[in-house]
Each structure stands twice: as structure tokens, then as C-alpha cells.
Design an enzyme around this catalytic site. Sequence first.
Site: not given
Ligand code: BGC
Length: 776
Positions: A354-355, A497, A610-611
Site C-alpha cells: 500500500w506504500d 502491525e 508500530k505506526q
Molecule cells: C509496515 C507496512 C509497510 C511495509 C512496507 C512494514 O514495516 O508496517 O505498513 O507497508 O513495511 O514498507
Amino acid sequence: MLSYNEVQSEDLNKWSFAEVHFNPLALGKCEAIMSLGNGYMGLRSAAEESYIGEKRNLFVNGTFNKFDEFEVTELPNTADITRLDIRIDGTRFSLERGTVTQYERMLNIRDAELVRSFIWEYEGKKIRFEFRRFVSLAKLHQIGLKVSITPLNEGITLVINSGIDGQVSNSGSQHFHEGEKRIYDKTFLELIQTTTESKVDFVHGAAHRLRLNQQEIDTAPKMDIDRRKVAVSYAFDVAAGDCLEFEKMATVFTSRDREFAEGTSLDDIRQHALAELKAFHSAGYDPLFAEHQLAWSKVWEQYNVSIQSSNSFDQLAVRFAIYHLVIMTPAHDRRMGIGAKGLSGEGYKGHSFWDTEIFILPFYIYTHPEVARSLLEYRYLGLEGARAKAIENGFTGAMYPWEAAWPSDGEVTPEWGQVDIVTGKQIKIWSGFIEQHITSDVAYAVWHYYKATGDQDFMDRYGYEMIFDTAKFWASRLEWNEAKGVYEINEVVGPDEYKEHVDNNAFTNYMASFNIRLAMEYYHSLQNSNADLFQSLNGKLELEEAMNEWQSKIEQIYLPQPNQDGIIPQDDTYLQKKLIDLTPYKLQSKVGSIFDDYNLDQVGEMQVSKQADIMMLFFLLEDQFTPEVKRANYDYYEPKTLHDSSLSMSTHSILANDFGDRDLAYQLFERASQIDLGPYMYSSDAGIHSASLGGIWECVVLGFAGVRMLGGELHMNPNLPKAWDELSFPLYWQGQRLEVHINRETLTLTANSDQEVQLVIHGNPIKFSTELQIQY
Ligand code: BGC
């Protein structure tokens, strides 16, 4: 150690950065952040001479191969053409021995050239070295290298061994058959290799030219063919003060290249490659570099963002981001996506996440819409894999893969990750099974693109079908909760995550509801505007039946609401989890340090993220939430967020802007812009962070300039950080290119045609044609 804006060439002020001390224990940093590329291929910037711990990577976009049935498909690391074995008086040249002075390895961002220079002193002999390299943006198959060696005080005997080295792997996985090797006319080296499973043919070529004090020299090399390898060695005596120049021209073609029509024989590809190599060889480094430079000057006309800041790093950071976005994007071929590490490392195996849709696509929507369209067409082609994934999981419609490779591959997320510090086993990666928000992220991106560009042709050919089929997936995914009388989405991973197997992740539920509503809206509008297309899609996707299902479910989808403190629960259990002191894990130089003390199951039981998760929701569906709710949730969740994903910081910066805290927004922008370019020497080892680079541009344009598409309208709310005096950037809106210039008081917009532009500035609707200048 890196130095910014202080490189030897003043002309490159704010266009370059350099490594000023060689550190053999931190090779990954410069290899990744100084990597070169052109969207067709990406070349990691390992030094010519090799070192323990280096990663020598060359990737060609879209050439995925699966090593065996136990691994997922990945971009194969193809033959290395950059390694040179240089011997001086019988000793192998290495920066790990002798004395090194005047060392600088510089990435010239403006011209996309890597330059390394120093003086090496060994056993009393002083020698000046200069290495230059580019991956052509003008001719996508070319790589050029140039080395100058000048003994300063005594003559030397020099031997250079150079070739095409297929003895490479992806951390041990060898993706190629042995292949064929040949040297034509003692000059043109060729290595042909085919991937083991996907059967993509690679044709590599290389040829050298030598000059002594500018005079071409014709020396017959010693030739060598070995397993997966073809090479030549040149030997000469070079007197003190003389300069030996060694040029290497290399080419890469594959049977996946779009210019080769299906069915083109390997022999034809080979002939073509050889002819190109010969032409490249006869032209030499300088003229081809000039063509490449010109191509880059056009890049900067297309995308340039200019910032007048008291902190010169800001300008450099945004140029660095644009540079990497350009070199990672396969603008030439819609069958390919963007890897989460671009083409700069083996991390994430070249897969798209999704980036792209959420963090990178806005950059292209607003600065080069054709490229945005190509990236969305990649997802259209991916419907094949998405439909297969839905069926495999017992759903209907299109369920996009969490990680995507070749469009028809479907889900390619690996199943096993790092070590669990408690059990010592590998951690299972659940994202490929249950991180499902990617499907609505793709639909959102289609909508965003359409509303900002008005590209009806895209919608008719691809966009409607993507939106309808993703909505069909969500309708089949909803679970009825009889007791509560609502539809839920259970057992997912949301953007955060660190929380797996959760029920009703707010982001996932809201985005699924958004996706279905969008499909319902387009169902009606398409019926009225293009009955033929509606009928054809109805025939293909059974839209009438789907509409009945959407209508019966949409109002009952559970959308978590703010509690009495204004906090929206991230999922059903987050707010009941235990709180721990996160001080040791916040603001760390190494991400994921919480896993030195806890495993993922334990972290899953804590209020730690995490984010950005709820913050992502506020960013994407901003008009559904009040500023008060946004602030309350920011204050609640940010202290619990470790920003262990590079996707986190930019979103927080943009939100801080939205609720008017521009100092905080600027601090967060500064942190976002240091993720790759900053001083942490190990953060980019597996490759640069594509989404975070898109996020840097987003902080500037969507954050500080406040550009947003809201309900189909263009909004701007400029609010420059205190450190900035001026900001300018191009902005495409509804097919027109606008030049935006913002200073402390004034916003100036200039359009490239006299077509009327409508927008909303700080809440006030405004219309203009050609030019607008207002005090904001
Ligand atoms: C993140 C995801 C991201 C992926 C690729 C993961 O560490 O949690 O949101 O899409 O990295 O960048």
C-alpha cells in the site's frame, strides 16, 4: 559519516551529499541511499573493489522469479558489472589497507552521478583515484563507469580485472541457470542467463576503453570465462604523473522488456543487445553521460520543489526524495509496480505494498499524472491475482494481495519472518492472510486520481471495474454479529502491525465502508452517464446483484465512534490492553528495539503501536472527523506509537499541520526526512524506504502547503514552518499544470493555460484563470 551540502563542488550546493570517511562496517548505508537507477533497473552503489559485508545488487524491474516452491517470488539479483579487481604492484587495492586521504564519495542528485575520489598511499606510493558511475535515464539499458588512476610520486604496475559476474545470489538464493558466455573481438563481453522458474532471459553486455593521458590505447586483454562469469584483465605500467582512464560500458536487456514483442527470439534480443553495446562503446562515457544529464534536467523541470529554509537540509531532503522516487518508478511499463525498497536492496523482495497507493501515488497525481495512471493500471492488471486471492479465501470480487509482484501472481507475502526472542522460532507473518485494508487503499487511490485529474478515459477502461470489484470483496467479507445487529470485520491486521488478529480495526472498517459507498455512488452515476459501459460491467461483474447486497449492508457496517474522551478505539481490545513505559523504545536510532525485550505476542498485549493507524484514517478520510477528535486521538495514540515503520512520521507531521501545530509538524518532518538521508548508519541496509520518501513530498505539499482533494475540490491551506521563507512547486489539477509559489504572506498560482481554475483557500472558494495572487 555523511556530510550534507559541504561537498567539494560548490555548484552542487543543496544537490549532493557525501560520505567523507570510509567505514567498512557500515557499507549498507551509502550502497542504498546513493543507489542509481532509471525505473527500468536499479544499481546499488557498492564500491568497485569488494568488501566483506557488502551487498552488490542490480535489479531489473518486473523480472520476478521464484527460487523454489518454499520461497515466494522475488526480484532476482542479476549479474554484477561494477566489481573491479585492481592490483597495484601485485597488491590488491583496498581501502582497508594503506592510508586514505581526501576521501569523498558523493551522490550528485542533480545529474544522478556517483563520484568517489581519494588519494591512497601504500608502501610509499601515492595514487589518486576517481570513480564515476551513472545508470542512464536517457537510454534505459545503459550503465557507464569511468575510473581514473594517477600515480603521484612513483610509477606503478597496474592490473585491472573486470567483467560480468553472475556468481551472485539473493542472500543465497540463486535465480539463474548457468547460461552462455562469450567474448567478441576480444572486446565485447556477453553473459546470457535465464531465470530458473519464470524463464526470463537476461542479456548482459560489457566493453572497455582505455586512455593514457587522454590518448586511446589498444591493449589486448587476458580473457577469462568461468562458471557464471566472463572477464578480461588489462595490465600496464603507468609512470608517475600519468593518468590512466578506464571506461566500462555495460548493457542489460531482458526478454521481459516491452520493446521486444512477444515471441521475439533470444537470438534477436542478443543481436540487438550487441549492436547497442557496440554503439555505446564507440560513443564512450562522456557523450552518453551528457544525454543522461539532459534527461535529468527535464526531471527537475517536471518535479522541482524549491524551499528557502534557514536549514539547508530541508531542500536537500526533498530533492533526495524526488531523486529516489524517479529512479525507483517503472514509468516505462505499466506491468510493474514500485518496490517498498525501490530497486535499492533485497528488502521486501521487490514487492509492492500500500506504500505505493497511499504514500507515493499522490506525488505522481499532482506532479506527473501519466505516471500515476501507469501505476494504477498495474493494479488493474493485478485484478487477475486479486480475484484469485478472493476465491482462494472464500470471498467474491477482488481481494488485493498484501504484497504484489508480477500482476498475475496474486499474494506473494512470505510466511516466515524474524526470530521470536522467546521461542527462538521464526515469527509467522500474518499480513498476507489478514492485512486486508490494501484492497480499499487501491480503491481509494483510484478515486483520488480520478477526482484530481478528471481522467474519464482511465475510469471507463479500468477505474470503475476496480472500484466495483473491490466493493464486492468487502460485501462478501463482512460478518454479521447477531447480538449487536452490525456487520463486523474480524480477525485482521490493521496498519498497526503490532496488533494481529484484531476485530474491527477502525481503519479497516471505515475504509471498507468508504469503498462500498464509492461503488454505490458510481453505480448510479455510470447508469446515467454511460449506460453501455454500465451494461457491459453489469454483465461481467453482476452489478445489480452486488448493488442489492451493498444497499442491504452499508448502513449496518460497524464504524467505531469516539468514546467519552473523544478516543476512537483502534480495534475492539486496544484500549483495554496494558500500558508500559515506552521511553526506552521511543526516539531510538534503531527501529524495532522493543523486540530486544519482548516478542510480538507480548507486544500484542500492550497499548503500543508500530505506526500511524487511526492517524492514517484521519489523513485519508479527513472530512469525516472534527479537529477536536483528531487532536484528542493524536494526543492519546502518538505517545504509544514507536514509529517503527518509516510510514509513520510523515502522516503524523501532516496531521500536526491539520490541527495547527506547525512547530510539531516541522519537527516531525525533520525526523521523517532523516530516515534514509540522516546520520543513522544502519537504517537503510536492506534498501531505502520508498513510502517514507513519498511521505517527505507529502509533508511539504499536502502538509505545509495544505494541498488536498476534498470531495473533488482542490483545497490549499498554506502554513509554512517558521524556518521557511518560500516554497514553490508544480501542481497538476484537472489536466492543467499550476506553478505554486508561497512566501510568508502571499500565495501565487500561475496556470499553463487560460482555462478557469477553481479552488478553496483557507475555506474561501476562489476562481481564477492564468494567475492568482492573494494574501493568505
Ligand atoms: C509496515 C507496512 C509497510 C511495509 C512496507 C512494514 O514495516 O508496517 O505498513 O507497508 O513495511 O514498507
